[in-house]
Design a protein around this motif. Structure first.
Motif, short mmCIF file in Angstrom:
data_model
loop_
_atom_site.label_atom_id
_atom_site.label_comp_id
_atom_site.label_asym_id
_atom_site.label_seq_id
_atom_site.Cartn_x
_atom_site.Cartn_y
_atom_site.Cartn_z
N ILE A 635 0.91 -1.34 -0.27
CA ILE A 635 -0.38 0.00 0.04
C ILE A 635 1.11 1.06 0.04
O ILE A 635 1.12 2.39 -0.81
CB ILE A 635 -0.62 0.29 1.45
N ALA A 636 1.97 1.01 0.45
CA ALA A 636 2.89 2.16 0.61
C ALA A 636 3.49 2.30 -0.70
O ALA A 636 3.83 4.14 -1.11
CB ALA A 636 3.81 1.66 1.52
N PHE A 637 3.71 1.44 -2.08
CA PHE A 637 3.80 2.11 -3.02
C PHE A 637 3.12 1.78 -4.01
O PHE A 637 2.99 1.49 -5.37
CB PHE A 637 4.99 0.82 -3.43
N ASP A 638 2.24 2.18 -3.76
CA ASP A 638 0.62 2.26 -4.04
C ASP A 638 0.25 0.55 -5.62
O ASP A 638 0.35 0.98 -6.32
CB ASP A 638 0.35 3.05 -5.25
N GLU A 639 0.92 -0.94 -4.86
CA GLU A 639 1.10 -1.83 -5.57
C GLU A 639 -0.43 -2.68 -4.91
O GLU A 639 -0.52 -1.98 -3.87
CB GLU A 639 2.64 -2.42 -5.65
N GLU A 640 -0.02 -3.87 -5.88
CA GLU A 640 -1.45 -5.01 -4.99
C GLU A 640 -0.68 -5.74 -5.20
O GLU A 640 0.77 -5.99 -4.87
CB GLU A 640 -2.02 -5.61 -6.78
N ASN A 641 -1.18 -6.53 -4.21
CA ASN A 641 -0.85 -7.66 -3.17
C ASN A 641 -1.00 -8.42 -4.26
O ASN A 641 -1.24 -9.96 -3.37
CB ASN A 641 -1.22 -8.00 -2.25
N ASP A 642 -0.36 -9.11 -4.94
CA ASP A 642 -1.11 -10.46 -5.98
C ASP A 642 -0.11 -11.36 -5.63
O ASP A 642 -0.37 -12.41 -5.53
CB ASP A 642 -1.18 -9.83 -7.48
N VAL A 643 1.43 -11.20 -5.78
CA VAL A 643 2.56 -11.60 -5.49
C VAL A 643 3.30 -11.38 -4.73
O VAL A 643 3.42 -10.28 -4.59
CB VAL A 643 3.31 -12.30 -7.05
N GLY A 644 4.03 -12.40 -3.40
CA GLY A 644 5.40 -12.20 -2.85
C GLY A 644 5.41 -13.00 -2.33
O GLY A 644 5.86 -14.15 -2.27
N ASP A 668 13.68 -1.14 -4.31
CA ASP A 668 12.39 -2.34 -4.40
C ASP A 668 12.09 -2.71 -3.49
O ASP A 668 12.15 -2.97 -2.50
CB ASP A 668 13.56 -3.56 -5.45
N PHE A 669 10.87 -3.49 -3.45
CA PHE A 669 10.08 -4.16 -2.53
C PHE A 669 9.47 -5.92 -2.66
O PHE A 669 9.28 -5.70 -3.75
CB PHE A 669 8.64 -3.60 -1.58
N ILE A 670 9.56 -6.24 -2.26
CA ILE A 670 8.91 -7.91 -2.53
C ILE A 670 7.59 -7.57 -1.26
O ILE A 670 7.72 -8.08 -0.19
CB ILE A 670 9.57 -9.48 -1.87
N PRO A 674 -0.58 -13.33 -1.30
CA PRO A 674 -1.32 -13.54 -0.58
C PRO A 674 -1.44 -14.46 1.07
O PRO A 674 -0.58 -14.83 1.13
CB PRO A 674 -2.23 -15.11 -1.26
N THR A 675 -1.89 -14.29 2.08
CA THR A 675 -2.17 -14.40 2.68
C THR A 675 -2.28 -15.95 3.24
O THR A 675 -3.73 -16.85 3.25
CB THR A 675 -3.40 -14.04 4.11
N PRO A 676 -1.55 -16.33 3.56
CA PRO A 676 -1.48 -18.13 4.27
C PRO A 676 -1.67 -18.30 5.22
O PRO A 676 -1.87 -17.58 5.83
CB PRO A 676 0.01 -18.50 3.95
N PRO A 677 -2.41 -19.87 5.28
CA PRO A 677 -2.91 -20.37 6.55
C PRO A 677 -1.70 -20.33 7.78
O PRO A 677 -2.51 -20.21 8.84
CB PRO A 677 -4.13 -21.74 6.33
N ASN A 678 -0.29 -20.46 6.58
CA ASN A 678 -0.14 -20.91 8.21
C ASN A 678 1.66 -19.87 8.15
O ASN A 678 2.33 -20.18 7.75
CB ASN A 678 1.07 -22.51 8.41
#
Length: 806
Positions: A635-644, A668-670, A674-678
């Protein structure tokens, strides 16, 4: 770095923070003004709708002297209950139903008139526009009942009252008899009637004697003002000042009358006794006068021989003694009757009474017990133990008195019989004398004796009359009943003073409570007090605009105080990073983690902008968002959290596919992905260590945004693998107890390079300063205990005021 004090949060009294007090004062200034105004407003409203109570008072000096008794030298054996007795008894007498009933009968208190207001009601004591007359109550339930009345016109009025659940309402004419099965009365106009009273709600009550007695007893206060000077104060309180004055005046007058009546009662009874004796002697004198008149018609001369004179003289003396004893018998009989009828013993014993000293003492005791019983009857019931005890003592003393009276009567009778026998013997000796002449002489002598005794009784009656006239009341009214102009309750000045003082007290109490309940870190000095971990630097507030989420800001204004603060932190980091101890040509990659205790303390903001500052120093920096439960770096870089990171750890995407550039070159940033269950299990894998190693080949500095260590353990796992773990504490947000948690964390995991960054500090420097703010937890859900903090109305008003002032 300075050594901090652990006990500051516990022992605040020994270390008062004046700077903090001043800060709380500035924050509380609005409430400190509002609270006194609020208490004064409450006091004003209370005074506005509270009926004032007025008190009328008088002072009475109690003393009554029997000037006639003192002038004539008469000694009273037994005195009645006068005001020279116990002052406490006089106080109780004034408060007794005897006085109350007399006051009620003397004053027109049977009907009370009121004007009904929205909240308060006003009583019309003598100036009501109407009056209720000729009232007759057949059913006691209509006493003390509220009768509502409205004046419709100069001729009519509307009367309404409640009977059970039925409302009776009807229009009547003035002077018309209002008749109902339980009562009847008339309503007439008074000189105070005016048209302005039309349609104003009035009501009146027909008071019962019991309610009036309760009313007088409740509002009357009688006390001893000066015991030695015998001064009693009489006070009466009422909502109507004129009514209070009249009641006090009538109480004083009634008490004077009752006191004089009690004082004169003894003389009245003595006069009755003397009148009976005078009537008896007058009858005897009339008989002797008739005999003397008859003898004068038969006898032509008054010459009597010497022997007859001597005998007659002796007989005369005996008759005088007989009369004396007869008088004693009459007095004893009168006392016996008073004892039998249980009346007050207020008689004088005959002057020539002898041998009755013991009876005199008993009669004094009986009189004293009667006085005590009279006072106790005002306060106790006949079944109380003290009344029964006094009755038993009275019966005992009366029995003793009756025995002494019987004994005295027997002795007096014996003396009278002896005297009569002697008289008969002397009269028998006159047989040799002319019978008619002797009888004439005897009758003449007896008449003179009765005449002398009659004159003596007349003198005694005159003395009593003089004594009665000589009862001079020294009932001085030192202070007459007044019409009060200033109410005794409520006292406006005192109420306002107390309300204002209480408001000021609440204002300062608010400051003290805020200070005592203050449990958050507000400045660097407080932070150094609560933890031993060194502080690496401070980050100022961002003041340009309020940010809902974390943003990269350092590239926008390089000369801002925010950038300067982060540069200072970057410089201090150089002393902690391993690269600083190696040659300048070393290619060792530094790993820095950023965490906090709870969400909302600004760790992502610090990590993002600190990474940008380091990148601006010509070093390649990458920022990893390992806070996979609440990812916010993207969000700080106005990007999507599609991969990471989560995609890399599960080998779903490659490292190059997840690296995203920013507006700052070499930064750069990573994202978290997606939020994992573990998330904890993912960070424990060797894949995470391999990810770090792969990044070391590309970047000079690896910044890791970890989850808050106060909520989950993920951050601790990462902090064990980095060179410098940074711990973010937010001013005015983080609690002081967090300092102890940081110290325990250092001791438990042996974090040698752990340093603290104090975020959102109010700077007073010339850099201008920044204020940032964001609601951590409003995006993608929150942690387990996250609560979004919102600024209140007062805080917003303060902020507006401060901006306008600048």
């Amino acid at each position: 770095m300075p050594t901090n004090n652990d006990s500051e949060n516990d022992d605040f009294l020994s270390n008062i923070d004046l700077e903090k007090i001043w800060e709380i004062l500035k924050k509380s200034i609005l409430w400190m003004l509002i609270l006194p105004l609020l208490t004064l407003s409450v006091a004003h409203i209370w005074l506005r709708y509270t009926k004032p109570v007025y008190e009328s008072s008088s002072s009475l000096k109690l003393a009554i002297k029997d000037e006639g008794v003192q002038m004539l030298g008469i000694k009273q054996l037994i005195t009645s209950n006068s005001i020279n007795g116990n002052l406490i008894g006089e106080v109780e007498f004034i408060r007794s139903q005897i006085i109350f009933n007399s006051v009620i009968d003397a004053m027109d208190l049977w009907v009370s008139y009121y004007e009904q207001g929205n909240i308060l009601e006003a009583e019309y004591y003598t100036n009501a526009p109407f009056k209720v007359v000729d009232y007759k109550i057949k059913t006691p339930g209509y006493y003390d009942k509220k009768f509502n009345i409205k004046l419709k016109s100069q001729k009519e009025f509307e009367l309404s009252f409640q009977t059970g659940k039925v409302l009776n309402k009807q229009v009547y004419k003035f002077n018309q008899t209002v008749k109902y099965p339980g009562f009847s009365f008339k309503v007439i106009k008074t000189p105070f009637y005016k048209k302005r009273f039309h349609n104003i709600p009035f009501y009146f009550k027909l008071n019962s004697r019991e309610s009036l007695i309760r009313y007088l007893n409740t509002n009357l206060q009688v006390g001893i003002l000066n015991r030695s000077a015998r001064i009693i104060g009489v006070n009466f309180r009422d909502f109507n000042p004129l009514k209070a004055k009249h009641i006090v005046h009538v109480i004083d007058t009634t008490y004077l009358q009752k006191t004089l009546e009690n004082k004169k009662r003894a003389n009245i009874q003595q006069k009755k006794y003397l009148n009976r004796r005078l009537n008896e002697i007058e009858d005897s004198m009339r008989n002797y006068e008739a005999k003397i008149q008859g003898f004068k018609l038969k006898l032509k001369t008054n010459n009597i021989n010497e022997k007859l004179d001597k005998s007659v003289q002796e007989i005369e003396q005996l008759i005088k003694k007989k009369l004396k004893f007869t008088d004693e018998l009459a007095g004893i009989k009168e006392i016996e009757n008073l004892i039998a009828e249980d009346k007050e013993l207020v008689l004088y014993l005959p002057e020539n009474t002898s041998g009755l000293q013991s009876l005199t003492e008993i009669l004094k005791k009986i009189s004293k017990l009667q006085e005590d019983k009279k006072l106790l009857d005002l306060r106790a019931t006949s079944s109380s133990m003290i009344i029964q005890n006094i009755n038993q003592q009275l019966n005992t003393q009366k029995a003793k008195a009756n025995r002494l009276i019987a004994k005295a009567r027997k002795g007096i009778y014996k003396k009278i019989v002896d005297i009569e026998a002697r008289i008969n013997a002397l009269e028998t000796a006159f047989g040799s004398l002319p019978e008619q002449e002797a009888e004439f002489k005897r009758v003449q002598r007896l008449y003179k004796i009765y005449e002398g005794y009659y004159l003596q009784l007349l003198n005694r009656k005159a003395e009593i009359g003089i004594s009665e006239a000589g009862i001079v009341p020294e009932f001085d009214v030192l202070k007459e009943a007044n019409i009060p102009t200033i109410p005794i309750s409520p006292r406006k000045f005192l109420i306002y003073a107390v309300a204002g003082g209480f408001g000021i007290f609440l204002s300062f109490a608010l400051v003290v409570i805020r200070y005592l309940l203050h449990n958050k870190v507000t400045n660097l000095r407080e932070l150094e007090r609560v933890t031993k971990v060194p502080v690496l630097g401070t980050v100022p507030r961002y003041r340009h605009r309020k940010l809902k989420y974390t943003k990269l800001l350092v590239h926008r204004n390089p000369k801002s105080s925010l950038n300067e603060s982060l540069r200072s932190i970057r410089t201090n980091l150089a002393f902690l990073l391993p690269q600083s101890r190696e040659s300048s040509n070393s290619s060792k990659t530094n790993i820095i983690s950023v965490t906090s205790t709870i969400s909302g303390e600004g760790k992502t903001f610090v990590a993002t902008n600190l990474g940008g500052i380091i990148a601006m120093s010509d070093r390649k920096v990458v920022l990893l968002d390992c806070d996979m439960r609440k990812p916010k770096v993207h969000i700080a870089f106005d990007e999507e959290n599609d991969v990471g990171v989560s995609n890399i750890l599960i080998k779903q995407n490659s490292l190059q596919e997840c690296i995203k550039p920013t507006e700052i070159k070499q930064f750069d940033f990573i994202a978290a992905g997606p939020t994992p269950p573990n998330p904890s299990e993912l960070l424990l894998r060797e894949d995470f260590d391999q990810l770090i190693e792969d990044l070391k080949e590309i970047y000079d500095v690896i910044m890791i945004d970890t989850p808050p260590v106060g909520l989950v353990t993920d951050g601790v796992l990462i902090m064990q693998k980095v060179d410098v773990p940074l711990y973010v504490v937010k001013a005015h947000y983080s609690r002081k107890i967090f300092g102890k948690s940081i110290d325990k964390l250092v001791q438990a995991h042996n974090f040698r390079n752990l340093s603290i960054v104090l975020n959102s500090v109010k700077h007073a420097t010339g850099y201008g300063g920044y204020k940032y703010g964001y609601g951590y937890g409003n995006y993608y859900g929150g942690y387990y205990e996250d609560n979004a903090q919102k600024n209140g109305l007062l805080a917003r008003l303060f902020s507006i005021f401060k901006r306008r002032k600048k």
